[in-house]
Design a protein around this motif. Structure first.
Motif, PDB file in Angstrom:
ATOM      1  N   ARG A 189       0.910  -1.093  -0.006  1.00 25.85           N
ATOM      2  CA  ARG A 189      -0.051   0.073   0.080  1.00 25.85           C
ATOM      3  C   ARG A 189       0.849   1.128  -0.007  1.00 25.85           C
ATOM      4  O   ARG A 189       1.909   1.295   0.504  1.00 25.85           O
ATOM      5  N   GLU A 190       0.246   2.180  -0.612  1.00 19.58           N
ATOM      6  CA  GLU A 190       1.238   3.263  -0.697  1.00 19.58           C
ATOM      7  C   GLU A 190       1.161   4.354   0.454  1.00 19.58           C
ATOM      8  O   GLU A 190       2.012   5.043   0.733  1.00 19.58           O
ATOM      9  N   PHE A 191      -0.280   4.648   0.943  1.00 17.05           N
ATOM     10  CA  PHE A 191      -0.754   5.592   1.676  1.00 17.05           C
ATOM     11  C   PHE A 191      -1.005   5.114   3.275  1.00 17.05           C
ATOM     12  O   PHE A 191      -1.449   3.808   3.194  1.00 17.05           O
ATOM     13  N   ILE A 192      -0.612   5.832   4.069  1.00 14.07           N
ATOM     14  CA  ILE A 192      -1.114   5.641   5.483  1.00 14.07           C
ATOM     15  C   ILE A 192      -1.775   6.727   6.109  1.00 14.07           C
ATOM     16  O   ILE A 192      -1.380   7.729   6.014  1.00 14.07           O
ATOM     17  N   TYR A 193      -2.912   6.380   7.070  1.00 14.57           N
ATOM     18  CA  TYR A 193      -3.667   7.576   7.713  1.00 14.57           C
ATOM     19  C   TYR A 193      -3.661   7.149   9.303  1.00 14.57           C
ATOM     20  O   TYR A 193      -4.145   5.906   9.479  1.00 14.57           O
ATOM     21  N   VAL A 195      -0.671  16.375   9.322  1.00 15.85           N
ATOM     22  CA  VAL A 195      -1.691  17.292   8.750  1.00 15.85           C
ATOM     23  C   VAL A 195      -2.068  18.260   9.151  1.00 15.85           C
ATOM     24  O   VAL A 195      -3.272  18.011  10.257  1.00 15.85           O
ATOM     25  N   GLY A 196      -1.455  19.598   9.169  1.00 12.80           N
ATOM     26  CA  GLY A 196      -1.823  20.583  10.065  1.00 12.80           C
ATOM     27  C   GLY A 196      -0.903  20.416  11.521  1.00 12.80           C
ATOM     28  O   GLY A 196      -0.463  19.005  11.676  1.00 12.80           O
ATOM     29  N   ARG A 197      -0.983  21.459  12.148  1.00  8.26           N
ATOM     30  CA  ARG A 197      -0.027  21.461  13.391  1.00  8.26           C
ATOM     31  C   ARG A 197      -0.975  21.752  14.632  1.00  8.26           C
ATOM     32  O   ARG A 197      -1.842  22.555  14.626  1.00  8.26           O
ATOM     33  N   LEU A 198      -0.372  21.405  15.659  1.00  8.50           N
ATOM     34  CA  LEU A 198      -0.919  21.736  17.000  1.00  8.50           C
ATOM     35  C   LEU A 198       0.268  22.094  17.737  1.00  8.50           C
ATOM     36  O   LEU A 198       1.604  21.735  17.352  1.00  8.50           O
ATOM     37  N   ASP A 199       0.216  23.113  18.725  1.00  2.00           N
ATOM     38  CA  ASP A 199       1.336  23.657  19.539  1.00  2.00           C
ATOM     39  C   ASP A 199       1.916  22.609  20.359  1.00  2.00           C
ATOM     40  O   ASP A 199       1.151  21.495  20.511  1.00  2.00           O
ATOM     41  N   LYS A 200       3.126  22.648  20.759  1.00  7.26           N
ATOM     42  CA  LYS A 200       3.771  21.799  21.494  1.00  7.26           C
ATOM     43  C   LYS A 200       2.930  21.348  23.034  1.00  7.26           C
ATOM     44  O   LYS A 200       3.020  20.133  23.067  1.00  7.26           O
ATOM     45  N   ASP A 201       2.173  22.332  23.587  1.00  4.72           N
ATOM     46  CA  ASP A 201       1.544  22.054  24.598  1.00  4.72           C
ATOM     47  C   ASP A 201       0.111  21.820  24.407  1.00  4.72           C
ATOM     48  O   ASP A 201      -0.468  21.479  25.409  1.00  4.72           O
ATOM     49  N   THR A 202      -0.424  21.527  23.169  1.00  2.00           N
ATOM     50  CA  THR A 202      -1.776  21.232  22.769  1.00  2.00           C
ATOM     51  C   THR A 202      -1.830  19.856  22.757  1.00  2.00           C
ATOM     52  O   THR A 202      -0.913  19.159  22.241  1.00  2.00           O
ATOM     53  N   GLU A 203      -2.871  19.113  22.974  1.00  2.00           N
ATOM     54  CA  GLU A 203      -3.012  17.718  22.996  1.00  2.00           C
ATOM     55  C   GLU A 203      -4.301  17.453  22.155  1.00  2.00           C
ATOM     56  O   GLU A 203      -5.023  18.309  21.482  1.00  2.00           O
ATOM     57  N   GLY A 204      -4.436  16.152  21.849  1.00  2.00           N
ATOM     58  CA  GLY A 204      -5.786  15.894  21.110  1.00  2.00           C
ATOM     59  C   GLY A 204      -5.549  15.460  19.565  1.00  2.00           C
ATOM     60  O   GLY A 204      -4.499  15.117  19.091  1.00  2.00           O
ATOM     61  N   PHE A 205      -6.523  15.522  18.837  1.00  2.00           N
ATOM     62  CA  PHE A 205      -6.643  15.017  17.536  1.00  2.00           C
ATOM     63  C   PHE A 205      -5.500  15.540  16.484  1.00  2.00           C
ATOM     64  O   PHE A 205      -5.441  16.748  16.480  1.00  2.00           O
ATOM     65  N   LEU A 206      -4.692  14.297  16.337  1.00  2.00           N
ATOM     66  CA  LEU A 206      -3.778  14.831  15.082  1.00  2.00           C
ATOM     67  C   LEU A 206      -3.666  13.681  14.013  1.00  2.00           C
ATOM     68  O   LEU A 206      -3.584  12.679  14.290  1.00  2.00           O
ATOM     69  N   LEU A 207      -3.985  14.288  12.743  1.00  2.02           N
ATOM     70  CA  LEU A 207      -3.911  13.418  11.494  1.00  2.02           C
ATOM     71  C   LEU A 207      -2.495  13.187  10.861  1.00  2.02           C
ATOM     72  O   LEU A 207      -1.945  14.254  10.815  1.00  2.02           O
ATOM     73  N   MET A 229     -11.552  17.031  13.616  1.00  5.29           N
ATOM     74  CA  MET A 229     -11.108  17.820  12.275  1.00  5.29           C
ATOM     75  C   MET A 229     -12.222  17.305  11.177  1.00  5.29           C
ATOM     76  O   MET A 229     -12.142  16.148  10.922  1.00  5.29           O
ATOM     77  N   GLY A 230     -13.099  18.343  10.763  1.00  8.38           N
ATOM     78  CA  GLY A 230     -13.739  17.816   9.761  1.00  8.38           C
ATOM     79  C   GLY A 230     -14.822  16.785  10.350  1.00  8.38           C
ATOM     80  O   GLY A 230     -15.203  17.059  11.564  1.00  8.38           O
ATOM     81  N   PRO A 231     -14.759  15.706   9.524  1.00 10.49           N
ATOM     82  CA  PRO A 231     -15.768  14.401   9.942  1.00 10.49           C
ATOM     83  C   PRO A 231     -15.129  13.663  11.001  1.00 10.49           C
ATOM     84  O   PRO A 231     -15.956  12.721  11.754  1.00 10.49           O
ATOM     85  N   LEU A 232     -13.875  13.868  11.261  1.00  5.35           N
ATOM     86  CA  LEU A 232     -13.125  12.869  12.075  1.00  5.35           C
ATOM     87  C   LEU A 232     -13.007  13.289  13.561  1.00  5.35           C
ATOM     88  O   LEU A 232     -12.674  14.522  13.811  1.00  5.35           O
ATOM     89  N   LEU A 255     -11.578   6.851   6.662  1.00  5.75           N
ATOM     90  CA  LEU A 255     -10.898   7.173   5.489  1.00  5.75           C
ATOM     91  C   LEU A 255     -11.844   7.779   4.406  1.00  5.75           C
ATOM     92  O   LEU A 255     -11.525   8.634   3.864  1.00  5.75           O
ATOM     93  N   GLN A 256     -13.068   6.935   4.302  1.00  4.22           N
ATOM     94  CA  GLN A 256     -13.906   7.466   3.501  1.00  4.22           C
ATOM     95  C   GLN A 256     -14.574   8.571   3.664  1.00  4.22           C
ATOM     96  O   GLN A 256     -14.560   9.651   2.744  1.00  4.22           O
ATOM     97  N   LEU A 257     -15.074   9.169   4.818  1.00  6.81           N
ATOM     98  CA  LEU A 257     -15.374  10.350   5.121  1.00  6.81           C
ATOM     99  C   LEU A 257     -14.219  11.579   4.896  1.00  6.81           C
ATOM    100  O   LEU A 257     -14.497  12.429   4.297  1.00  6.81           O
ATOM    101  N   LEU A 258     -13.081  11.088   5.277  1.00  8.64           N
ATOM    102  CA  LEU A 258     -12.021  12.179   4.844  1.00  8.64           C
ATOM    103  C   LEU A 258     -11.774  12.410   3.327  1.00  8.64           C
ATOM    104  O   LEU A 258     -11.769  13.440   2.799  1.00  8.64           O
TER     105      LEU A 258
END
Ligand code: URA
Length: 239
Positions: A58-62, A99-111, A208-211, A230-233
């Motif tokens: 597979r080429e991509f990973i999420y 995919v996008g950044r969170l600050d060093k002290d921020t927690e949570g959703f990161l793709l 982030m969006g639908p996720l 992945l489909q939603l994204l």
């Protein structure tokens, strides 16, 4: 694709190590031992195994990460730990990036993904992908703040934000809120609160969006997106 490249890309070792695997007779293509690194593989047709384990191309990973504080949303840094350091070799060899950044002290959703096109589409300001944050804010957050955010506020550099949807969960000396914004300016949530004279003391991205963040992922942990996620994204990236 060449057999050695396929094996190296799928994490079976460096090109040199892969050569050795082939020499050892560990690799089979359609049940026949393959020793030549340059054999052409049709990734949709051929069945490749290494010591009996199926090698699926597979080429991509999420990946969905629950980012912990104290790590940078970057791929590398000379001094500090990055989110990539939290990945296992199995996932790191795909070369994903945040995919996008969170600050060093921020927690949570990161793709994290290695799909540059999808990342570019998701982050495009044209897309207006909503991001929801949960925060603790020093000071009493008020109805006036809700109103101000709904009209957009002026940041310290003069930038006028797009409207944000502010929800007060608890209004107190330390307030609890949720804020949904469609932009991703540097320190945007913190600076929006500064614009109304308040300070964010804890910040976590919920979605982030639908996720939505899978709260069963421990801080600093991650998992692959499900097929549905992945489909939603892909749906919003293609819109
Ligand atoms: N806004 C911020 O201020 N920080 C983040 O990490 C994300 C959004």
């Amino acid at each position: 694709m060449r057999l050695d490249k396929l094996l190296a890309n799928m994490g079976f070792g460096s090109r040199k190590e892969v050569k050795q695997l082939l020499k050892n007779g560990a690799v089979r293509v359609n049940d026949l031992v393959a020793k030549k690194p340059n054999v052409h593989i049709d990734t949709t047709e051929d069945i490749v195994t290494c010591y009996g384990e199926r090698v699926i191309y597979r080429e991509f990973i999420y990946l969905m990460m629950n980012k912990k504080p104290g790590v940078l949303s970057a791929t590398e840094d000379l001094r500090e730990k990055t989110v990539i350091d939290l990945l296992s070799d199995e996932h790191r060899h795909f070369n994903p990036f945040p995919v996008g950044r969170l600050d060093k002290d921020t927690e949570g959703f990161l793709l994290l993904s290695n799909n540059g096109k999808l990342a570019h589409n998701l982050l495009s300001p044209r897309k207006n992908v909503p991001k929801t944050y949960y925060a603790h804010v020093q000071g009493i957050v008020t109805e006036e703040d809700i109103q101000a955010f709904s009209e957009g506020v002026t940041l310290d550099d003069g930038y006028e934000t797009k409207p944000g949807k502010l929800k007060i969960l608890k209004s107190d000396a330390v307030s609890e809120i949720e804020l949904t914004i469609t932009e991703g300016k540097f320190h945007q949530v913190k600076r929006m609160f500064e614009a109304v004279g308040k300070r964010v003391i804890y910040l976590k991205r919920l979605s982030m969006g639908p996720l939505h963040l899978d709260e069963t992922i421990p801080l600093g942990g991650y998992r692959e997106l499900t097929a549905e996620e992945l489909q939603l994204l892909e749906d919003i990236a293609e819109e």
